[in-house]
Scaffold this motif. Structure first.
Motif, PDB file in Angstrom:
ATOM      1  N   LEU A 262     -31.096 -10.638 -28.489  1.00  0.00           N
ATOM      2  CA  LEU A 262     -32.351 -10.366 -29.180  1.00  0.00           C
ATOM      3  C   LEU A 262     -32.118 -10.011 -30.644  1.00  0.00           C
ATOM      4  O   LEU A 262     -32.847 -10.469 -31.537  1.00  0.00           O
ATOM      5  CB  LEU A 262     -33.085  -9.223 -28.468  1.00  0.00           C
ATOM      6  CG  LEU A 262     -34.469  -8.869 -29.006  1.00  0.00           C
ATOM      7  CD1 LEU A 262     -35.392 -10.079 -28.901  1.00  0.00           C
ATOM      8  CD2 LEU A 262     -35.058  -7.682 -28.257  1.00  0.00           C
ATOM      9  N   ARG A 263     -31.058  -9.232 -30.910  1.00  0.00           N
ATOM     10  CA  ARG A 263     -30.752  -8.865 -32.295  1.00  0.00           C
ATOM     11  C   ARG A 263     -30.301 -10.083 -33.094  1.00  0.00           C
ATOM     12  O   ARG A 263     -30.670 -10.248 -34.268  1.00  0.00           O
ATOM     13  CB  ARG A 263     -29.679  -7.782 -32.313  1.00  0.00           C
ATOM     14  CG  ARG A 263     -29.341  -7.254 -33.694  1.00  0.00           C
ATOM     15  CD  ARG A 263     -28.347  -6.116 -33.615  1.00  0.00           C
ATOM     16  NE  ARG A 263     -28.889  -4.984 -32.875  1.00  0.00           N
ATOM     17  CZ  ARG A 263     -28.206  -3.867 -32.633  1.00  0.00           C
ATOM     18  NH1 ARG A 263     -26.960  -3.735 -33.064  1.00  0.00           N
ATOM     19  NH2 ARG A 263     -28.769  -2.890 -31.951  1.00  0.00           N
TER      20      ARG A 263
ATOM     21  N   TRP B  89     -33.401 -12.137 -33.908  1.00  0.00           N
ATOM     22  CA  TRP B  89     -34.205 -11.569 -34.991  1.00  0.00           C
ATOM     23  C   TRP B  89     -33.508 -11.700 -36.335  1.00  0.00           C
ATOM     24  O   TRP B  89     -34.156 -11.914 -37.368  1.00  0.00           O
ATOM     25  CB  TRP B  89     -34.521 -10.102 -34.704  1.00  0.00           C
ATOM     26  CG  TRP B  89     -35.259  -9.439 -35.827  1.00  0.00           C
ATOM     27  CD1 TRP B  89     -34.804  -8.497 -36.682  1.00  0.00           C
ATOM     28  CD2 TRP B  89     -36.599  -9.729 -36.253  1.00  0.00           C
ATOM     29  NE1 TRP B  89     -35.763  -8.167 -37.595  1.00  0.00           N
ATOM     30  CE2 TRP B  89     -36.881  -8.894 -37.351  1.00  0.00           C
ATOM     31  CE3 TRP B  89     -37.583 -10.606 -35.785  1.00  0.00           C
ATOM     32  CZ2 TRP B  89     -38.093  -8.921 -38.003  1.00  0.00           C
ATOM     33  CZ3 TRP B  89     -38.799 -10.629 -36.441  1.00  0.00           C
ATOM     34  CH2 TRP B  89     -39.043  -9.793 -37.535  1.00  0.00           C
TER      35      TRP B  89
ATOM     36  N   TYR C 268     -34.228 -15.199 -37.303  1.00  0.00           N
ATOM     37  CA  TYR C 268     -35.669 -15.376 -37.559  1.00  0.00           C
ATOM     38  C   TYR C 268     -36.076 -14.724 -38.874  1.00  0.00           C
ATOM     39  O   TYR C 268     -36.877 -15.287 -39.627  1.00  0.00           O
ATOM     40  CB  TYR C 268     -36.454 -14.785 -36.395  1.00  0.00           C
ATOM     41  CG  TYR C 268     -37.938 -15.051 -36.448  1.00  0.00           C
ATOM     42  CD1 TYR C 268     -38.475 -16.174 -35.843  1.00  0.00           C
ATOM     43  CD2 TYR C 268     -38.801 -14.184 -37.104  1.00  0.00           C
ATOM     44  CE1 TYR C 268     -39.834 -16.436 -35.886  1.00  0.00           C
ATOM     45  CE2 TYR C 268     -40.157 -14.426 -37.158  1.00  0.00           C
ATOM     46  CZ  TYR C 268     -40.669 -15.553 -36.539  1.00  0.00           C
ATOM     47  OH  TYR C 268     -42.020 -15.803 -36.600  1.00  0.00           O
ATOM     48  N   SER C 269     -35.547 -13.541 -39.153  1.00  0.00           N
ATOM     49  CA  SER C 269     -35.967 -12.803 -40.346  1.00  0.00           C
ATOM     50  C   SER C 269     -35.440 -13.423 -41.632  1.00  0.00           C
ATOM     51  O   SER C 269     -35.872 -13.024 -42.717  1.00  0.00           O
ATOM     52  CB  SER C 269     -35.502 -11.344 -40.247  1.00  0.00           C
ATOM     53  OG  SER C 269     -34.091 -11.276 -40.104  1.00  0.00           O
TER      54      SER C 269
ATOM     55  N   VAL D 191     -41.726 -14.543 -41.125  1.00  0.00           N
ATOM     56  CA  VAL D 191     -42.032 -13.116 -40.936  1.00  0.00           C
ATOM     57  C   VAL D 191     -43.449 -12.806 -41.406  1.00  0.00           C
ATOM     58  O   VAL D 191     -44.198 -12.079 -40.733  1.00  0.00           O
ATOM     59  CB  VAL D 191     -40.997 -12.253 -41.684  1.00  0.00           C
ATOM     60  CG1 VAL D 191     -41.363 -10.778 -41.591  1.00  0.00           C
ATOM     61  CG2 VAL D 191     -39.605 -12.477 -41.108  1.00  0.00           C
TER      62      VAL D 191
ATOM     63  N   ALA E 202     -34.776 -20.457 -35.369  1.00  0.00           N
ATOM     64  CA  ALA E 202     -33.954 -19.491 -34.643  1.00  0.00           C
ATOM     65  C   ALA E 202     -33.430 -20.054 -33.321  1.00  0.00           C
ATOM     66  O   ALA E 202     -32.329 -19.723 -32.893  1.00  0.00           O
ATOM     67  CB  ALA E 202     -34.770 -18.220 -34.376  1.00  0.00           C
TER      68      ALA E 202
END
Length: 326
Positions: free
Chosen positions: A44-45, A48, A51-52, A58, A318
Motif C-alpha cells: 500500500l505504501r 501511494w 500514485y502521489s 492527487v 501506479a
C-alpha cells in the motif's frame, strides 16, 4: 614489590570484546529504526508513493473525495430539500449577482427550488448511476470474458461477435434505443448504459486472460491438477485485475456523462429527480435570461468527470509499470 607486576606496553591494541584475539569483530546488533529503514515498503505504501508522483491524480482524488462526501452527507449539508419550492423566489439570482441573497447562495430554478441543494443531491444520483453501471458491467464482463477463454471456441465466437455488434452502434444511439424500448426511468438508464459499456470489460479480460494462459505458472497449475473454474478464478483472474480496475475507475465518469446526456434528452431520470442532466434539460430555455441555471449543473458534471479521469490516470500509472513516468 615482587607481586606488583605491570604488563609491558606495546603498539598493539587489545582485541575487541566479544571476539577472539586476532579474529574478526562481531557486528553490532541493528537498531529497530535501521531494520525498518532496510525493510521493503508495504504494497500500500509503495502504491501511494507511485500514485502521489502524479500531482494531477492527487488533485483529482481530493476533488473526487469532496464530491463523494457531499453526496453521502447531502441531507445534512444541503440548506434545503431538493424539491422544496419557494414561490417568492422563482429564478432568484446567485449571491454574487445583482438581487442575490445568502438565503439561496446559487439561486433558484424556474420552480423556486434551491439550486445548491439540488446540485448536492444530484451528486448522489450521478455517482450512484456511475457506480451501479460500473459494478454490473464489471461483474458481467468478468464472467463473459472468462467464459470466452474457458468454454471453447463456439462460446468464444458467439460472445465476441455479440460484443462486436454492440460496439458497432454508437454508444448514445444504442442507449437511446434501449431506453426507448424499456421506457425512460432511472433504472432503465442504468440498464441501457450497462449494455453500452459491457464490451469494454469483456474484451479487456478476454485479451488479458489469453496472454496469462500461456504463462508457465498456469501450465504448472494445470499439471498440478487444478480444476478449470479454480484455474480461471483463483489463478488467472487475479493477474488480470490491474487493467480491469483502471477501466472500472474511468468507466464511472463515462457512465455519468452518458446518464447526463440521456437526462438532457428527457430519457434518463425523470422530474422532479435532482439529476444533473435533467437539470440541464429543465433550464435550457433560460440559457440567455438566467445563464447560471445551465452553467452550474454543467460545471458540476465537468468537475466530477475531470476529477475521476485524473484519479484514474494516476491509478493506471501506479498499477501498470509500463505506464509509469521516468
Amino acid at each position: 614489590a615482587m607481586g606488583d607486576v605491570t604488563p609491558p606496553r606495546s603498539g598493539f591494541a587489545a582485541p575487541p570484546q566479544g571476539g577472539a584475539a586476532g579474529g574478526p569483530a562481531e557486528p553490532a546488533p541493528r537498531r529497530p529504526l535501521e531494520q525498518d529503514a532496510l525493510a521493503p515498503p508495504s504494497p500500500l505504501r509503495a502504491f501511494w508513493a507511485t500514485y502521489s508522483e502524479n500531482r494531477g491524480a492527487v488533485a483529482g482524488l481530493v476533488l473526487l473525495l469532496i464530491v463523494c462526501l457531499l453526496a453521502i452527507f447531502a441531507d445534512v449539508i444541503a440548506p434545503h430539500l431538493p424539491n422544496e419550492q419557494f414561490r417568492d423566489a422563482v429564478r432568484a439570482p446567485p449571491v454574487w449577482a445583482d438581487g442575490g441573497s445568502w438565503r439561496f447562495i446559487l439561486g433558484t430554478d424556474s420552480l423556486g427550488r434551491d439550486l445548491l441543494s439540488r446540485l448536492i443531491h444530484g451528486a448522489r444520483i450521478s455517482l450512484f448511476i456511475g457506480l451501479a453501471v460500473m459494478s454490473v458491467s464489471f461483474v458481467i464482463g468478468v464472467l463473459l470474458g472468462l467464459a470466452c477463454v474457458s468454454l471453447g471456441t463456439a462460446v468464444d465466437t458467439v460472445i465476441s461477435r455479440l460484443m462486436d455488434l454492440i460496439m458497432a452502434v454508437p454508444s448514445l444511439v444504442l442507449a437511446i434505443l434501449v431506453v426507448a424500448v424499456l421506457g425512460p426511468s432511472l433504472v432503465n438508464t442504468i440498464v441501457a448504459i450497462t449494455i453500452v459499456y459491457l464490451p469494454r470489460y469483456v474484451r479487456l479480460l478476454r485479451g488479458a486472460a489469453l496472454v496469462e494462459l500461456n504463462k508457465e505458472y498456469v501450465i504448472a497449475a494445470r499439471v498440478a491438477g487444478v480444476g478449470p473454474w479454480r484455474l480461471m478464478f483463483s489463478t488467472v483472474l487475479p493477474n488480470c485485475m490491474a487493467p480491469l480496475i483502471v477501466q472500472a475507475a474511468l468507466g464511472v465518469s463515462d457512465a455519468i456523462l452518458e446518464a447526463a446526456a440521456l437526462g438532457f434528452l428527457g430519457l434518463g431520470a425523470q422530474p422532479p429527480t435532482a439529476e444533473w442532466g435533467t437539470m440541464l434539460a429543465d433550464a435550457r430555455e433560460f440559457i440567455r435570461s438566467n445563464p447560471w441555471l445551465v452553467t452550474l449543473p454543467g460545471l458540476a458534471i465537468l468537475i466530477t468527470v475531470v476529477s475521476i479521469n485524473l484519479a484514474g490516470d494516476g491509478l493506471r500509472d501506479a498499477l501498470d509499470p509500463r505506464m509509469r513516468r521516468s
